[in-house]
Design an enzyme around this catalytic site. Structure first.
Site, PDB file in Angstrom:
ATOM      1  N   GLU A  18      -4.277  30.262 -34.015  1.00  0.00           N
ATOM      2  CA  GLU A  18      -5.225  29.406 -34.729  1.00  0.00           C
ATOM      3  C   GLU A  18      -4.622  28.896 -36.029  1.00  0.00           C
ATOM      4  O   GLU A  18      -4.301  29.668 -36.932  1.00  0.00           O
ATOM      5  CB  GLU A  18      -6.523  30.158 -35.030  1.00  0.00           C
ATOM      6  CG  GLU A  18      -7.570  29.263 -35.679  1.00  0.00           C
ATOM      7  CD  GLU A  18      -8.769  30.022 -36.215  1.00  0.00           C
ATOM      8  OE1 GLU A  18      -9.483  29.452 -37.062  1.00  0.00           O
ATOM      9  OE2 GLU A  18      -8.977  31.176 -35.797  1.00  0.00           O
ATOM     10  N   LYS A  43      -3.191  34.425 -36.378  1.00  0.00           N
ATOM     11  CA  LYS A  43      -3.537  33.519 -37.471  1.00  0.00           C
ATOM     12  C   LYS A  43      -2.326  33.472 -38.397  1.00  0.00           C
ATOM     13  O   LYS A  43      -2.139  34.356 -39.236  1.00  0.00           O
ATOM     14  CB  LYS A  43      -4.768  34.041 -38.223  1.00  0.00           C
ATOM     15  CG  LYS A  43      -5.253  33.123 -39.346  1.00  0.00           C
ATOM     16  CD  LYS A  43      -5.999  31.925 -38.811  1.00  0.00           C
ATOM     17  CE  LYS A  43      -6.584  31.082 -39.935  1.00  0.00           C
ATOM     18  NZ  LYS A  43      -7.357  29.931 -39.441  1.00  0.00           N
TER      19      LYS A  43
END
Length: 252
Positions: free
Chosen positions: A111, A39
């Protein structure tokens, strides 16, 4: 064999991106692959609070999760960084993290925050720039687009696909992040229209509230296509949800 590197982006916020990321991870883990989730920029979460990492681990299981920066306010990463007086995230940092994870894992899922062109710094660099930087470093990056099911999604899917094509970034396919229990006409028609808008295949449809499933890995396997490790069949799914044509009205 080199790792597969898949950037996961959405047509918007709250389209099921984190659950879709966890689904791809869960299926890969079940197949015995080593999985890492990165992330790059987490927003809207204060230090010590659970972020997307906690949700992905809860759903998918034992995997590597790395977060590069965390900004407390739920805003675009560049705005959140500026307001918090924190450093911006650069594509070079993402390349370094991806390369390190790819050297020890079979699948690396990255992501993004929001959509493809959400800004990460004051120079306007985006998730698309992170993908380009990874490709330019000689790593085999792809993009997976998570979309909503209903009205309005086709335009955003088309815009995202055009933005990717203009930058020569590979779009692997589209996954519907939350397929409703009772789909309407728009959702049913979009099963055929989404791949046309994207210029890429439809690779899955996760049911709404998938994150609450008792056996998430089983659900993920049946909701994702073989290209993502599952058994879902786009043609069969579309046939099961076929939109019946309205009868033609005669002129009188």
């Amino acid at each position: 064999m080199s790792a597969r590197i898949l950037f996961v982006t959405g047509t918007n916020t709250d389209v099921g991106k984190t659950v879709a990321t966890a689904a791809v991870a869960a299926v890969a883990l079940r197949a015995g692959r080593k999985v890492a989730v990165l992330k790059p920029g987490q927003t809207g979460v204060s230090p010590g609070e659970p972020g997307d990492a906690a949700e992905v681990r809860r759903l998918a299981g034992d995997l590597t999760f790395r977060e590069l920066v965390r900004y407390p306010e739920p805003l675009a990463p560049d705005t959140a960084a500026r307001r918090a007086g924190m450093a911006y995230l650069s594509p070079a940092e993402v390349v370094g993290a991806v390369a390190e994870l790819a050297s020890t894992h079979d699948l690396v899922l990255v992501e993004g925050a929001g959509g493809l062109l959400v800004r990460y710094d004051d120079e306007g660099r985006t998730l698309a720039d992170q993908v380009r930087a990874v490709l330019d470093a000689g790593l085999p990056a792809e993009v997976l687009l998570i979309a909503s099911a209903g009205l309005g999604t086709l335009n955003i899917v088309s815009l995202t696909a055009e933005a990717l094509a203009a930058r020569e970034l590979p779009l692997t396919g589209v996954v519907v992040g939350s397929w409703p229990d009772s789909p309407g006409l728009a959702e049913r028609c979009n099963l055929a229209d989404l791949p046309r808008s994207a210029g890429a295949p439809l690779l899955g449809a996760l049911p709404e509230r998938a994150g609450g499933a008792e056996d998430f890995a089983d659900l993920a396997a049946t909701a994702l296509a073989p290209a993502l490790g599952g058994t879902w069949n786009a043609e069969h799914f579309a046939q099961a949800h076929r939109a019946v044509s309205a009868p033609l009205r005669s002129k009188g």
